[in-house]
Motif scaffolding. Structure first.
Motif: not given
Length: 159
Positions: A101-106
Motif C-alpha cells: 500500500v502506497f500513499f504518495l504526496l506532493v
C-alpha cells in the motif's frame, strides 16, 4: 484537514504494474498528471525529487506501507494518490518486507520545512494510516482493490 481531502481519487491505482521503487513512483506521479493534478512537464522533475528524498531514508514505513513524498516547484496545492500492489514491491522498507500500500504526496515548494513530512501535515490521518500497517487493515485495502476503484475510494476516504 484530513489526508483524504488531498487525495486525487481519480488517480487511485488499484493494481500497480510496476515492480520496482522507481517504477511505482513514476506510475503514481503519471496518474496525477493524467488527471490534471500535475502537468506532464512536471513528471520527470517530481519523480526525481521523490527519488532524491528516498536517498535520505526510505519512506517504506514497514508492515507493507510506504509514504513517498516531496515538495516541488510549480505544484499549486498539495495533492496525493493511493496505490496498491498485490504482489508487493521492494521499497527498502524498515522491516525489509515488500510494500503493498502506497500513499504518495506532493506539496508546493513553499510548504515550510517543519510541515513537509506528511505525518506532520496530517497527523490525525497518519495516526489512523498507521493502522494500515496492521495485517488485517492492509489485507482489507488489498481486497478492496480487487473489488473496484469505488471501494478503494471509500477506504481511502476513511483516512
Amino acid at each position: 484537514m484530513k489526508f483524504a481531502d488531498v487525495i486525487s481519487f481519480d488517480a487511485i491505482s488499484v493494481e500497480l504494474n510496476s515492480k520496482d521503487q522507481e517504477g511505482v513512483i513514476r506510475e503514481m506521479v503519471q496518474g496525477l498528471c493524467d488527471v490534471g493534478k500535475l502537468v506532464s512537464g512536471q513528471l520527470d522533475g517530481v519523480v526525481k525529487a521523490i527519488l532524491k528524498r528516498e536517498t535520505l531514508g526510505s519512506t517504506g514505513m514497514g508492515n507493507g506501507l510506504a509514504i513517498p513524498h516531496t515538495k516541488h516547484e510549480g505544484v499549486p496545492e498539495t495533492t496525493a494518490v493511493v496505490a496498491v500492489s498485490q504482489e508487493g514491491v521492494d521499497f527498502a522498507s524498515l522491516d525489509d518486507d515488500p510494500v503493498h500500500v502506497f500513499f504518495l504526496l506532493v506539496s508546493p515548494s513553499e510548504t515550510p520545512d517543519s510541515r513537509s513530512a506528511p505525518w506532520r501535515q496530517y497527523p490525525d490521518s497518519f495516526a489512523m494510516a498507521g493502522s494500515v500497517g496492521s495485517r488485517g487493515r492492509r489485507k482489507e485495502l488489498r481486497i478492496s482493490s480487487n473489488c473496484s476503484r469505488k471501494r478503494m475510494r471509500t477506504k481511502a476516504n476513511e483516512l
